[in-house]
Scaffold this active site. Structure first.
Site, mmCIF file in Angstrom:
data_model
loop_
_atom_site.group_PDB
_atom_site.id
_atom_site.type_symbol
_atom_site.label_atom_id
_atom_site.label_comp_id
_atom_site.label_asym_id
_atom_site.label_seq_id
_atom_site.Cartn_x
_atom_site.Cartn_y
_atom_site.Cartn_z
ATOM 1 N N ARG A 1 11.685 -6.215 5.807
ATOM 2 C CA ARG A 1 11.802 -4.806 5.423
ATOM 3 C C ARG A 1 12.432 -3.922 6.494
ATOM 4 N NH1 ARG A 1 5.823 -1.947 5.324
ATOM 5 N NH2 ARG A 1 5.515 -2.009 7.571
ATOM 6 N N LYS B 1 0.822 -1.226 0.000
ATOM 7 C CA LYS B 1 0.000 0.000 0.000
ATOM 8 C C LYS B 1 0.846 1.262 0.000
ATOM 9 C CE LYS B 1 -2.197 -0.393 3.906
ATOM 10 N NZ LYS B 1 -1.710 -1.627 4.515
ATOM 11 N N ARG C 1 -10.449 1.421 7.088
ATOM 12 C CA ARG C 1 -10.148 0.012 7.384
ATOM 13 C C ARG C 1 -11.353 -0.724 7.938
ATOM 14 N NH1 ARG C 1 -3.892 -0.926 8.694
ATOM 15 N NH2 ARG C 1 -3.228 1.073 7.886
ATOM 16 N N ARG D 1 10.584 -1.262 11.668
ATOM 17 C CA ARG D 1 9.421 -0.647 12.286
ATOM 18 C C ARG D 1 9.065 -1.440 13.533
ATOM 19 N NH1 ARG D 1 4.529 0.782 8.245
ATOM 20 N NH2 ARG D 1 3.293 -0.369 9.763
ATOM 21 N N ARG E 1 -1.662 -7.899 13.214
ATOM 22 C CA ARG E 1 -2.118 -7.004 12.140
ATOM 23 C C ARG E 1 -2.867 -7.785 11.060
ATOM 24 N NH1 ARG E 1 3.516 -4.723 10.988
ATOM 25 N NH2 ARG E 1 2.640 -3.601 9.219
HETATM 26 P P1 ADP Z 1 -0.008 -1.671 7.922
HETATM 27 O O1 ADP Z 1 -1.214 -1.453 7.087
HETATM 28 O O2 ADP Z 1 1.064 -2.385 7.198
HETATM 29 O O3 ADP Z 1 -0.317 -2.325 9.248
HETATM 30 P P2 ADP Z 1 0.211 1.232 8.456
HETATM 31 O O4 ADP Z 1 1.425 2.075 8.511
HETATM 32 O O5 ADP Z 1 -0.810 1.561 7.420
HETATM 33 O O6 ADP Z 1 0.720 -0.273 8.303
HETATM 34 O O7 ADP Z 1 -0.520 1.251 9.892
HETATM 35 C C1 ADP Z 1 0.223 1.044 11.070
HETATM 36 C C2 ADP Z 1 -0.707 1.085 12.273
HETATM 37 O O8 ADP Z 1 -1.329 2.375 12.373
HETATM 38 C C3 ADP Z 1 -1.859 0.097 12.273
HETATM 39 O O9 ADP Z 1 -1.476 -1.204 12.731
HETATM 40 C C4 ADP Z 1 -2.843 0.777 13.248
HETATM 41 O O10 ADP Z 1 -2.426 0.615 14.590
HETATM 42 C C5 ADP Z 1 -2.659 2.258 12.888
HETATM 43 N N1 ADP Z 1 -3.602 2.677 11.833
HETATM 44 C C6 ADP Z 1 -3.303 3.029 10.559
HETATM 45 N N2 ADP Z 1 -4.410 3.326 9.863
HETATM 46 C C7 ADP Z 1 -5.445 3.146 10.717
HETATM 47 C C8 ADP Z 1 -6.854 3.265 10.601
HETATM 48 N N3 ADP Z 1 -7.445 3.606 9.436
HETATM 49 N N4 ADP Z 1 -7.616 3.004 11.689
HETATM 50 C C9 ADP Z 1 -7.059 2.645 12.856
HETATM 51 N N5 ADP Z 1 -5.740 2.490 13.043
HETATM 52 C C10 ADP Z 1 -4.938 2.742 11.991
#
Ligand code: ADP
Length: 253
Positions: free
Chosen positions: A160, A47, A123, A189, A200
């Site tokens: 990564r 993404k 999400r 990370r 996740r």
């Molecule tokens: P990934 O999709 O690979 O888990 P992201 O960087 O998009 O990585 O998101 C990291 C974290 O940020 C998520 O595990 C969550 O804790 C939080 N997060 C990101 N986007 C949202 C969202 N739309 N709603 C709630 N929490 C979010």
């Protein structure tokens, strides 16, 4: 990398995908109004990488809710202090926190003028409904799902490293230890350890899968095979978004 070839005055082409006129850096006629696209997919589906590339081609800001929350955490803001335990443990942060950060970003001039590529939001179905309300009267133009099998996504995440400064990710195999772009020391990370990755993925299945089914049911989802080379996925994402925008344009009253 997708190359824009300039052809004559104000005309350019993305080979094999978009051929149009207008300001280079914007996707042709897509430049005539703000373009609002969301890219969804399980963690490790690409993404972040693909949203950044699509945003560059469309000439719009790339907005990642994960990045917004990590920035809030880094700054120690009230939103960041409350979001940290969720982000670190791989759970969704409460909607109220994410929406606070996101709505501030969506109000800025670059977004209201050009649009955005949204990465990692919505999400859940509730978040999609909240976003429709925030964007009313014109909702998202396109929602892309990047499809990557869980095993491949887990391998990518396990391998990564990311740049804490500019957010780019690289695979550990190609590691020089420093970001190619800005020279900062790369890091893992905190949510890329095995237990948190598993959490996740579980959250994706329980919270985001129903959203994808709902969007699909409403004819709002375009699925793209994300299990290919980075450039090939980019080419397909651009083609998919282009097709949706053209369809909308041709069916507009
Ligand atoms: P990934 O999709 O690979 O888990 P992201 O960087 O998009 O990585 O998101 C990291 C974290 O940020 C998520 O595990 C969550 O804790 C939080 N997060 C990101 N986007 C949202 C969202 N739309 N709603 C709630 N929490 C979010």
């Amino acid at each position: 990398m997708v190359h824009l070839e300039v052809r004559g005055r104000n005309a350019w082409v993305i080979p094999g995908v978009i051929e149009s006129r207008g300001r280079p850096g914007r996707g042709g006629d897509m430049a005539s109004h703000p373009v609002r696209v969301a890219v969804l997919g399980r963690p490790g589906s690409g993404k972040g990488t693909q949203s950044a590339r699509l945003a560059r081609v469309l000439g719009v800001p790339h907005i990642s809710t994960g990045e917004l929350l990590r920035a809030e955490i880094e700054q120690g803001s009230p939103v960041g202090r409350r979001a940290q335990e969720y982000v670190d443990s791989g759970q969704l942060a409460p909607d109220e926190l994410v929406l606070m950060s996101l709505s501030r970003r969506l109000e800025r001039d670059d977004v209201t003028r050009d649009g955005f590529v949204l990465d990692g939001f919505p999400r859940t179905i509730d978040q999609a409904v909240a976003l429709d309300t925030l964007l009313a009267p014109h909702g998202l133009d396109a929602v892309v799902e990047l499809m990557v099998p869980e095993r491949e996504a887990a391998e990518r995440l396990g391998a990564r490293l990311v740049c804490p400064e500019c957010g780019r990710s690289v695979s550990r195999d190609q590691r020089s230890g420093l970001c190619d772009h800005c020279g900062t020391v790369l890091a893992r990370r905190t949510d890329d350890d095995a237990d948190v990755i598993k959490r996740r993925f579980d959250v994706f299945e329980s919270e985001t899968r129903p959203l994808l089914e709902w969007l699909d049911h409403n004819g709002r989802l375009v699925a793209v095979d994300g299990d290919r080379s980075v450039s090939e996925v980019t080419r397909r994402v651009i083609a998919a978004v282009q097709a949706v925008l053209e369809h909308q344009r041709s069916s507009a009253p």
